[in-house]
Design a protein around this motif. Structure first.
Motif, PDB file in Angstrom:
ATOM      1  N   MET A   1      37.768  -2.533  52.163  1.00 56.99           N
ATOM      2  CA  MET A   1      39.196  -3.267  52.478  1.00 56.99           C
ATOM      3  C   MET A   1      38.681  -4.681  52.866  1.00 56.99           C
ATOM      4  N   PRO A   3      39.320  -8.073  55.069  1.00 55.68           N
ATOM      5  CA  PRO A   3      40.113  -8.329  56.403  1.00 55.68           C
ATOM      6  C   PRO A   3      41.650  -8.548  56.164  1.00 55.68           C
ATOM      7  N   LEU A   4      42.364  -8.478  56.983  1.00 53.18           N
ATOM      8  CA  LEU A   4      43.873  -8.367  56.800  1.00 53.18           C
ATOM      9  C   LEU A   4      44.308  -9.781  56.146  1.00 53.18           C
ATOM     10  N   ALA A   5      43.775 -10.801  56.858  1.00 50.08           N
ATOM     11  CA  ALA A   5      44.218 -12.249  56.633  1.00 50.08           C
ATOM     12  C   ALA A   5      43.877 -12.564  55.074  1.00 50.08           C
ATOM     13  N   LEU A   7      43.418 -10.299  52.684  1.00 52.26           N
ATOM     14  CA  LEU A   7      44.273  -9.320  51.728  1.00 52.26           C
ATOM     15  C   LEU A   7      45.486 -10.084  51.737  1.00 52.26           C
ATOM     16  N   GLN A   8      46.224 -10.207  52.773  1.00 52.79           N
ATOM     17  CA  GLN A   8      47.544 -11.033  52.486  1.00 52.79           C
ATOM     18  C   GLN A   8      47.501 -12.328  51.850  1.00 52.79           C
ATOM     19  N   HIS A   9      46.467 -13.243  51.983  1.00 50.83           N
ATOM     20  CA  HIS A   9      46.635 -14.374  51.051  1.00 50.83           C
ATOM     21  C   HIS A   9      46.153 -14.117  49.861  1.00 50.83           C
ATOM     22  N   MET A  11      47.146 -11.277  48.103  1.00 49.90           N
ATOM     23  CA  MET A  11      48.252 -10.748  47.569  1.00 49.90           C
ATOM     24  C   MET A  11      49.479 -11.326  47.498  1.00 49.90           C
ATOM     25  N   ALA A  12      49.690 -12.596  48.497  1.00 47.78           N
ATOM     26  CA  ALA A  12      50.819 -13.482  48.234  1.00 47.78           C
ATOM     27  C   ALA A  12      50.677 -14.368  46.857  1.00 47.78           C
ATOM     28  N   ILE A  15      51.361 -12.215  43.870  1.00 50.49           N
ATOM     29  CA  ILE A  15      52.760 -11.704  43.840  1.00 50.49           C
ATOM     30  C   ILE A  15      53.534 -12.948  43.242  1.00 50.49           C
ATOM     31  N   LEU A  16      52.932 -14.373  43.381  1.00 48.58           N
ATOM     32  CA  LEU A  16      53.457 -15.338  42.627  1.00 48.58           C
ATOM     33  C   LEU A  16      52.956 -15.720  41.487  1.00 48.58           C
ATOM     34  N   PRO A  24      42.541  -4.735  47.167  1.00 52.49           N
ATOM     35  CA  PRO A  24      42.111  -3.446  47.627  1.00 52.49           C
ATOM     36  C   PRO A  24      42.471  -2.351  46.881  1.00 52.49           C
ATOM     37  N   PRO A  25      41.902  -1.071  46.714  1.00 55.14           N
ATOM     38  CA  PRO A  25      42.376  -0.031  46.081  1.00 55.14           C
ATOM     39  C   PRO A  25      43.551   0.536  46.538  1.00 55.14           C
ATOM     40  N   LEU A  26      44.408   1.124  45.754  1.00 54.30           N
ATOM     41  CA  LEU A  26      45.760   1.628  46.380  1.00 54.30           C
ATOM     42  C   LEU A  26      45.470   3.291  46.263  1.00 54.30           C
ATOM     43  N   PHE A  37      53.972  -3.696  41.822  1.00 55.74           N
ATOM     44  CA  PHE A  37      53.733  -5.266  41.981  1.00 55.74           C
ATOM     45  C   PHE A  37      54.958  -5.856  41.395  1.00 55.74           C
TER      46      PHE A  37
ATOM     47  N   ALA B  81      48.744 -11.708  59.562  1.00 58.53           N
ATOM     48  CA  ALA B  81      47.610 -11.694  60.338  1.00 58.53           C
ATOM     49  C   ALA B  81      47.343 -13.208  60.607  1.00 58.53           C
ATOM     50  N   TRP B 110      54.765  -7.549  56.096  1.00 56.68           N
ATOM     51  CA  TRP B 110      54.593  -9.048  56.424  1.00 56.68           C
ATOM     52  C   TRP B 110      55.194  -9.721  55.305  1.00 56.68           C
ATOM     53  N   LEU B 118      56.883 -15.543  51.666  1.00 54.37           N
ATOM     54  CA  LEU B 118      57.432 -15.088  50.538  1.00 54.37           C
ATOM     55  C   LEU B 118      58.832 -14.272  51.152  1.00 54.37           C
ATOM     56  N   GLU B 129      42.771  -2.640  62.468  1.00 54.57           N
ATOM     57  CA  GLU B 129      43.038  -4.128  62.474  1.00 54.57           C
ATOM     58  C   GLU B 129      44.668  -4.601  62.352  1.00 54.57           C
ATOM     59  N   ALA B 159      50.875   2.000  48.436  1.00 54.77           N
ATOM     60  CA  ALA B 159      50.165   2.301  49.747  1.00 54.77           C
ATOM     61  C   ALA B 159      48.573   2.103  49.511  1.00 54.77           C
ATOM     62  N   ALA B 161      44.792   2.813  49.519  1.00 50.87           N
ATOM     63  CA  ALA B 161      43.779   3.931  49.887  1.00 50.87           C
ATOM     64  C   ALA B 161      43.299   3.974  51.222  1.00 50.87           C
TER      65      ALA B 161
END
Lengths: 257, 302
Positions: A1, A3-5, A7-9, A11-12, A15-16, A24-26, A37, B81, B110, B118, B129, B159, B161
């Motif tokens: 996975m 880092p969260l930051a 992942l979010q960058h 994913m954002a 989505i756009l 990351p794997p679901l 999505f 984050a 988020w 968004l 984390e 979700a 994994a």
């Protein structure tokens, strides 16, 4: 996975609509990832399109729902949202429409959007009884609504909007679309916005004093568009006597106290 | 003791949010509420819709005098984050000072990342984390507000994994780490459970097992859309565009049976119906609250 930051960058942007990869794997789920999505992409796009439609109702009425949706999607791709308040989304939509290939034949659309945006912003400002005072000279000041803005336009967006609101197709078809400089004043009155066309001299004067220019500077701007007597007459009738203006006589003791 | 007047202007708010049925107030119903003062236990609004100075914000200044108000935020992005946006938080704090709401909440989700924001409530991986990030953000918001907030369990469609914790465990950890409360959305339990292949009733039981009952300060009720995908799979979409489903009413009743009465809100955001439709939904919620309170009183009386 990641880092969260990160992942979010990613994913954002995904989505756009960007093909960023590396998500990351679901967890196993009955709902395919593409459909999941898709829900988020649809929520984001429909939310932003709705926000634009609420801010730009005249543009929407002019071009129709399908064209507006298409323009909105292109705008979202060019100007992704950066603020939590959806109501402030769309500042660049007028300029975007002027450069939007599919709207190339609608040369007035940018100005119509500018007027819609000014109306929306006026409606989100304090009401007309909340005023700012502009000192004209030692004896007189002008009390203007804080919601008041003056738009310099090239096309008669106010006339187009009025014809659309009235459902008057004949008037709409008769509008002269040859570009020429014009000014429109917009301010809030209760739950509505008032729109008033101004002549060149009055528009230049009012636009100047709203940007904080001194009275003599504003007069100098006005006489660029008319002879001094004509400019003074226009300022008297279209600004000082306008519905939005209140003249305040400054008492002598007020100026010396 | 003297108290400072609220910056919004004056009049005192109607009071704390009661353990009764309330309604999510949206713009189309402002005039009706102002003119008719309908009988509703309390009202909830999205603060992001009232950050300007326009007529709707002025309406809220009046409505807050007659109805307890809950502010249910959608844009604090507590799981980001990148942290909570300073300017947006300042706007929310300012509105809270003006409205003096009985409750303040946002979501376990988020919205902002990499400079983008968004308009959606996006899913989080439930790991250490994310827990640290979300707790830090909640603490920051609570410090700025000077009070605790409620965190809502989200509707999810996917979700991760590698999540090490369940949603219930994650919420519980947040409660103990930050002192926040939980807004239990039973419609979201149905949506998430359905989408992730878990029985909603079991999902609710897990949440109620992990989260201290005293931390649960509000319950949300809403309708959701059901779509059949090409392969026959059912996708539930949390669109708040229909009446509360029988399944969600059952979840509500189960939650109240374990928790006791709580403020319970009817949310409706898509194809918003007449206010009377929302009142009828709220009346159903109130009847469940009343029935369970009566049973509880009877049981206590022996």
């Amino acid at each position: 996975m990641p880092p969260l930051a990160e992942l979010q960058h990613r994913m954002a942007r995904a989505i756009l609509g960007a093909d960023v990869g590396g998500l990351p794997p679901l967890a196993p789920s009955p709902i395919p990832a593409k459909a999941a999505f898709g829900v988020h992409r649809n929520t984001v796009l429909s939310g932003l399109t709705k926000a634009l439609r609420l801010t730009f109702p005249t543009v929407d009425a002019l071009v129709g729902e399908a064209f507006f949706d298409q323009a909105a999607e292109a705008y979202v791709a060019d100007h992704p949202p950066r603020h939590a308040r959806l109501a402030v989304y769309g500042e660049a939509f007028p300029a975007f429409l002027e450069g939007y290939d599919l709207a190339a034949g609608l040369v007035y659309l940018g100005d119509v959007a500018r007027l819609d945006l000014a109306i929306d912003r006026a409606l989100n400002a304090p009401d007309a009884d909340v005023r700012r005072h502009v000192v004209i000279d030692a004896r007189v000041s002008l009390a203007l609504p804080v919601s008041l803005t003056v738009l310099p336009l090239s096309y008669p967006a106010d006339v187009i909007r009025a014809a659309l609101d009235a459902g008057d197709d004949e008037a709409l078809a008769a509008i002269d679309l040859v570009p020429q400089p014009r000014f429109v004043a917009v301010w809030r009155v209760g739950r509505e916005a008032a729109v008033l066309a101004l002549g060149q001299a009055a528009g230049l004067f009012l636009a100047s004093i709203l940007t904080g220019a001194a009275t003599d500077e504003a007069l100098a701007a006005a006489v660029a568009a008319a002879t001094p007597p004509e400019a003074l007459r226009a300022i008297q009738t279209e600004v000082f006597a306008a519905r939005f203006a209140q003249i305040i006589q400054i008492r002598h003791e007020d100026t010396t106290s | 003791m003297n108290t400072l007047p609220s910056p919004g202007g004056a009049a005192r708010p109607a009071g704390p949010v009661p353990a009764r049925a309330g309604i999510g107030l949206r713009f189309p119903h402002h005039q009706q509420v102002l003119a008719g003062r309908p009988d509703v236990g309390w009202l909830e609004v999205h603060p992001e819709n009232y950050l300007g100075a326009g007529p709707f914000t002025e309406d809220l200044d009046i409505i807050r005098r007659d109805y307890p108000i809950s502010l249910h935020a959608t844009g604090l992005s507590l799981g980001s984050a990148d942290g909570v946006d300073d300017a947006h938080l300042a706007d929310i704090v300012s509105l809270c000072r003006r409205v003096e709401p009985g409750l303040i909440s946002d979501h376990l989700s988020w919205s902002a990342g990499g400079g983008l924001h968004l308009p959606d409530l996006l899913p989080l991986p439930y790991d250490e984390e994310t827990l640290a990030v979300t707790a830090r953000n909640i603490n920051r918001v609570q410090t700025a507000l000077g009070r605790s907030i409620l965190i809502e369990n989200p509707s999810t469609y996917l979700a991760f994994a590698d999540s090490a914790l369940t949603e219930a465990q994650f919420l519980s950890e947040l409660v103990f780490a930050t002192g926040c409360g939980v807004l239990l959305d039973v419609n979201n339990i149905a949506v998430t459970g359905g989408n992730l292949g878990e029985a909603p009733a079991h999902r609710l039981e897990l949440l109620l097992d992990y989260v201290p009952p005293t931390a649960i300060g509000e319950i949300h009720l809403a309708g959701h859309a059901v779509q059949r995908l090409d392969d026959g799979v059912i996708l539930r979409i949390d669109d708040h565009g229909s009446p509360v489903s029988p399944e969600v009413w059952s979840l509500f009743e189960a939650a109240i049976a374990r928790l006791g009465p709580r403020p319970a809100l009817i949310e409706w955001d898509t194809d918003i119906p007449a206010f009377s439709v929302l009142q009828a939904e709220a009346a159903t919620a109130q009847s469940i609250l009343d029935r369970l309170a009566w049973r509880s009183a009877r049981a206590a009386a022996g």
